[in-house]
Each structure stands twice: as C-alpha cells, then as structure tokens.
Design a protein around this motif. Structure first.
Motif, PDB file in Angstrom:
ATOM      1  N   ARG A 100     -16.122 -12.810 -25.760  1.00  0.00           N
ATOM      2  CA  ARG A 100     -16.796 -12.961 -24.774  1.00  0.00           C
ATOM      3  C   ARG A 100     -18.252 -13.179 -24.835  1.00  0.00           C
ATOM      4  O   ARG A 100     -19.029 -13.761 -23.871  1.00  0.00           O
ATOM      5  N   LYS A 101     -18.832 -12.795 -26.052  1.00  0.00           N
ATOM      6  CA  LYS A 101     -20.214 -13.243 -26.221  1.00  0.00           C
ATOM      7  C   LYS A 101     -20.749 -14.650 -26.084  1.00  0.00           C
ATOM      8  O   LYS A 101     -21.785 -15.043 -25.914  1.00  0.00           O
ATOM      9  N   ARG A 102     -19.761 -15.528 -26.251  1.00  0.00           N
ATOM     10  CA  ARG A 102     -20.178 -16.992 -26.258  1.00  0.00           C
ATOM     11  C   ARG A 102     -19.803 -17.518 -24.973  1.00  0.00           C
ATOM     12  O   ARG A 102     -19.938 -18.816 -24.735  1.00  0.00           O
ATOM     13  N   SER A 103     -19.402 -16.864 -23.975  1.00  0.00           N
ATOM     14  CA  SER A 103     -19.010 -17.441 -22.649  1.00  0.00           C
ATOM     15  C   SER A 103     -19.758 -17.320 -21.657  1.00  0.00           C
ATOM     16  O   SER A 103     -20.948 -16.548 -21.584  1.00  0.00           O
ATOM     17  N   SER A 104     -19.780 -18.266 -20.598  1.00  0.00           N
ATOM     18  CA  SER A 104     -20.658 -18.165 -19.461  1.00  0.00           C
ATOM     19  C   SER A 104     -19.882 -17.795 -18.390  1.00  0.00           C
ATOM     20  O   SER A 104     -18.629 -17.449 -18.465  1.00  0.00           O
ATOM     21  N   GLY A 105     -20.338 -17.371 -17.248  1.00  0.00           N
ATOM     22  CA  GLY A 105     -19.734 -16.946 -16.154  1.00  0.00           C
ATOM     23  C   GLY A 105     -18.523 -17.941 -15.393  1.00  0.00           C
ATOM     24  O   GLY A 105     -17.359 -17.631 -15.245  1.00  0.00           O
ATOM     25  N   GLN A 106     -18.869 -19.252 -15.496  1.00  0.00           N
ATOM     26  CA  GLN A 106     -17.848 -20.202 -15.138  1.00  0.00           C
ATOM     27  C   GLN A 106     -16.961 -20.486 -16.202  1.00  0.00           C
ATOM     28  O   GLN A 106     -15.722 -20.880 -15.811  1.00  0.00           O
ATOM     29  N   GLY A 107     -17.269 -20.553 -17.556  1.00  0.00           N
ATOM     30  CA  GLY A 107     -16.407 -20.437 -18.475  1.00  0.00           C
ATOM     31  C   GLY A 107     -15.190 -19.279 -18.305  1.00  0.00           C
ATOM     32  O   GLY A 107     -13.995 -19.793 -18.528  1.00  0.00           O
ATOM     33  N   ARG A 108     -15.777 -18.227 -18.051  1.00  0.00           N
ATOM     34  CA  ARG A 108     -14.740 -17.120 -17.986  1.00  0.00           C
ATOM     35  C   ARG A 108     -13.717 -17.274 -16.824  1.00  0.00           C
ATOM     36  O   ARG A 108     -12.765 -17.059 -16.926  1.00  0.00           O
ATOM     37  N   GLU A 109     -14.401 -17.677 -15.611  1.00  0.00           N
ATOM     38  CA  GLU A 109     -13.513 -17.817 -14.510  1.00  0.00           C
ATOM     39  C   GLU A 109     -12.368 -18.949 -14.891  1.00  0.00           C
ATOM     40  O   GLU A 109     -11.346 -18.764 -14.582  1.00  0.00           O
ATOM     41  N   ARG A 110     -12.835 -20.006 -15.475  1.00  0.00           N
ATOM     42  CA  ARG A 110     -11.840 -21.253 -15.769  1.00  0.00           C
ATOM     43  C   ARG A 110     -10.861 -20.648 -16.748  1.00  0.00           C
ATOM     44  O   ARG A 110      -9.674 -20.690 -16.698  1.00  0.00           O
ATOM     45  N   CYS A 111     -11.274 -19.882 -17.650  1.00  0.00           N
ATOM     46  CA  CYS A 111     -10.364 -19.278 -18.818  1.00  0.00           C
ATOM     47  C   CYS A 111      -9.612 -18.254 -18.112  1.00  0.00           C
ATOM     48  O   CYS A 111      -8.102 -18.257 -18.420  1.00  0.00           O
TER      49      CYS A 111
END
Length: 475
Positions: A100-111
């Motif tokens: 999670r530390k390397r993720s962005s909000g949009q990246g987490r949504e997509r993932c």
C-alpha cells in the motif's frame, strides 16, 4: 489468521430499541432527496417484478451491492479487462494491494476493481489461500480511511468476494466493528448502504455464530425502525432497503424466529406506508418470509394437542408424502388489518409512480398477500388448475437450464437466498455455483437442477427465467 484477529476492532453495543424509539421519527421511509438514491431504489423495485416490459428485469446491476452500480465501478475506463492470464493478473493485484505504501488513491481504486472483477468471474480460492488475513487488513485500511467513496465501496466489494471465495470463522470478527463504524459515521449514503450489504455478506458467510447473527438482525432492525436516523441517514431510502434485504437473508439462517417475529413484523408493516417502492417491497417480502417460517410440519407427537381453527394447513393438491403444517406462533397481532393493507397495495393505482413501478408493487404484493393468507404458497403462486396434471400450477417462479429441466422457486427463503447471492456474485454466479462449495451449500441442487441460476443469466446462454404469472425470458 492471527494477524487478522489482532487487527480486528471491537464494536460497541448499539442503543436499545426502546431508547431509540423515543427519538425515532414516524416509521415510514420517504424516498431519498438525492436523485441517484431514488433511482436506485425504484430500479430495484421494478426489477423484482420481472416485467416483460423491463428490458433489464432482474439483471439490473443497480441492486448488486450498493446504490452506486458496482458494475460501473468494476468496468470503468480505468479498469483492465480480465484476460486468459487472470491468475498472473490476480497475483499482481494482490501484491499491489499488500504494498500500500507505494500506491495512489486512483491506483488502489483500479487495483480493487480488477481484484473484485477477477474473483467475481473466477473461483480463485487456491490463488488467495494463505493471503486472506493480509488482504482483509488491506481492505479494512481503505474502508476505515474513506479517502474516496469509490475506493471505500470497492474495498467492501473486494472484501465480500474474498469472504465468499475463501470463508473463515475469523473474518466476521475482524470486519464487524469497522463496517458498523462506516454505517454509523460515514458522511456518504452510498458508503453506508454498501457497508450494510457487506456486513450482511460477512455475517452470512464469514463465520458468525447464531447469537452474532441475531445481534446483527437487531442492529439492522434499528435502522429500519428509525427510518435511517439510527445511522444518521434520516429518510434515506437506500440504507433502509439494504437493512431490510440483509435482515431477510440473515433470517433464513435462524430456524426459530418466534421471539423476533412480532417486533420485526410491526416495523415491516410500518414500512408498507413508505412512498418508496423499494422499501415497501423489501418489507413485504420479509413479512411473507415471517409467515412462512411461522409454520412447521405436523408430526405424530402433535396428535393429542388441541389446535385452533386454521392452525393446521393441508396441501391443497393432497400430494402423497407432503405433511400438513401447523402454526407455531403468531407473527402479527392484527393480521386482518395487514391483509387489508396488502390488498390495497396489490391493487394500487396512482399517478405518483410510473406504470412499471405500479406493476412491480401490484405483482409483488399479490404474492405477499397470498402467502400471508396461505403460508404454504410461495412467490408467484397460481391457483389455476393445469389441464395436463389436473393440479394447481403452484409457484410459477422457475429456473430452466439448457431447457433440460425446471426448478420452482416455491419458498420465500429460497428467494431471499437467491437475492443475497445475486447482490454479491452478479453475473459470476454460475462459475461459483459450479466450483465454490460455500455457494452450492447455501442452496444445494434439488431434482438435479441448479436452483440458483435464475438471476445470473447476463452473458450466459440457454438459461430461461420465468418469474411472474405470464412472463418468460431466454438470454
């Protein structure tokens, strides 16, 4: 799963009904002032009717999990499509979720969207085995942080799919508190609604005990009784509908509802006065279920008992081997008044609602009234005599698979189970039913027919749905 237990947060006790009733408003939920909420509830009401005029019918994704269409979230422009290499894709998404530390909000949504889509379309128990604890902790971080409404809802969808794919007795303990905090404290009505559904799913599949199931049914009933004010969503229809639906599905897990029926029935009857069709129909279906569950088979041990008039019901067709039923307890004190209310709804004619909405209400409440009068009658029961068999048609809600057989959805508890699986699995139901034992066990095969495929024909050929007195569709 030790880490999962350690991460769990304790949930506080809810305020008692008596304490809340002093602050509760009149017990009929007005439709939400938000256009999306109103549209979603009405879409849900129309889809329940199975109208031949409704192109989407029971396949509407608006009712899948929350007021915001999960299908839209899972299939947005920023979501990668599922390919034949889904196992590798899933492994990458799991690693991304855990890092999670390397993720962005949009990246987490997509993932999260991709993860949920893969687990919906494929049975991936082997692929997430041993990773459930870490995944649940990752989902809870997104749920508790509520950085965005979309991420929160997608995290709850991913959590629900994880529970259905790889259930554990420890998952419910870990997620109950955080989900209830979203339900109570979130400023987003769609997030509250999704959390209600996720709580129901995790309670149903996540290892909750009977006492915990009953506690959550009481919690959901508080939401219904207060018109949403119990969770700071006064007069928002969607959380109330969600609470009604999840109460109904959880009640199918409890054999004896004698102690819960009278109070629950009072609140459900109050909700029949709602101006929102989704609230009315969900409340009515729960009333029908309560009347169905209030009867049990008559046994030899009952031979010497003194029963009142109407307490024993016989099979109208006198089919050999079908036992008589005896009333175990009274569901509602004023059944006569209830029948009048249901009759009025079954013949509703108003300009306030569209023709489709009126048809949904009339169709559903004709069935509900019939079941209150004759608890042996399930959804879409028809008294007409078949010329072929010389017997009543009975329930006309059926499942046809590859035109090889028919299964009647002839009990309200079956319909409630179908609906909870529909909300979670959507069009991935057939894959899970074939491979996922937890899904199969929730409604096993009867007469060699896949009982649950009724509502999951989206993109799947040769499944015929017949769910009202005249309508049949083939997809």
């Amino acid at each position: 799963m030790h880490d999962l237990r350690r991460q769990a947060l304790e949930s506080g006790k809810t305020v008692s009904r008596k304490a809340r009733s002093k602050q509760a408003s009149p017990a009929s939920s007005r439709p939400s002032s938000r256009p999306p909420s109103r549209a979603a509830s009405r879409s849900r009401a129309v889809s329940r009717a199975g109208s031949e005029e409704d192109e989407t019918g029971n396949l509407s994704d608006e009712t899948s999990f929350s007021t915001n269409s999960i299908d839209e979230l899972l299939n947005g422009d920023n979501t990668d499509p599922i390919t034949d290499a889904w196992r590798a894709d899933l492994a990458d998404r799991i690693q991304e979720l855990l890092d999670r530390k390397r993720s962005s909000g949009q990246g987490r949504e997509r993932c999260l969207a991709t993860y949920a889509r893969i687990l919906t379309a494929q049975y991936a128990e082997e692929d997430i085995r041993g990773k459930e604890a870490e995944l649940v902790v990752a989902f809870l971080k997104s749920i508790k942080a509520e950085i965005s409404e979309k991420e929160t809802i997608l995290a709850m969808k991913a959590l629900a799919m994880t529970v259905v794919t790889s259930p554990s007795d420890l998952i419910y303990e870990a997620v109950c508190g955080p989900l209830k905090r979203v339900i109570t404290d979130s400023a987003s009505v769609p997030s509250k609604t999704a959390a209600v559904h996720c709580l129901g799913t995790c309670t149903f599949f996540g290892g909750a005990s009977d006492d915990e199931i009953l506690d959550n049914m009481a919690y959901l009933l508080e939401i219904v009784a207060s018109d949403g004010s119990f969770i700071d969503a006064q007069d928002e229809a969607d959380p109330v509908v969600a609470a009604l639906e999840e109460w109904g599905s959880l009640s199918t897990l409890i054999d004896d509802l004698a102690d819960e029926s009278e109070e629950a029935a009072e609140y459900f009857v109050d909700q029949l006065a709602s101006s929102d069709p989704g609230v009315q129909i969900a409340a009515g279906e729960n009333i029908a279920l309560l009347y169905e569950k209030s009867y049990r088979p008559l046994t030899d041990d009952d031979g010497g008992a003194d029963f009142g008039e109407g307490d024993i019901i016989s099979d109208p067709d006198e089919i050999p081997g079908v036992p008589k039923l005896i009333k175990n307890y009274n569901v509602y004190r004023r059944t006569d008044v209830l029948k009048d209310t249901l009759s009025d709804l079954a013949s509703l004619n108003t300009r306030r609602l569209s023709k489709k909405e009126q048809k949904a209400i009339r169709t559903n409440f004709a069935d509900i009234l019939d079941s209150v009068e004759y608890p042996t009658h399930g959804p879409r029961y028809q008294n007409a005599i078949s010329q072929d068999t010389g017997k009543r048609y009975g329930s006309r809600m059926t499942v046809r698979i590859h035109k090889e057989g028919v299964m009647k959805i002839d009990k309200w508890w079956k319909l409630h189970r179908l609906q909870v699986l529909r909300r979670v699995l959507q069009s991935g139901f057939v894959k899970h039913y074939e491979a996922n034992p937890i899904v199969f066990e929730s409604l096993p095969y009867v007469s060699s027919i896949c009982l649950l495929s009724i509502l999951f024909a989206n993109g799947i050929p040769s499944i015929m749905i017949t769910n009202d007195r005249k309508t049949s569709k083939e997809y």
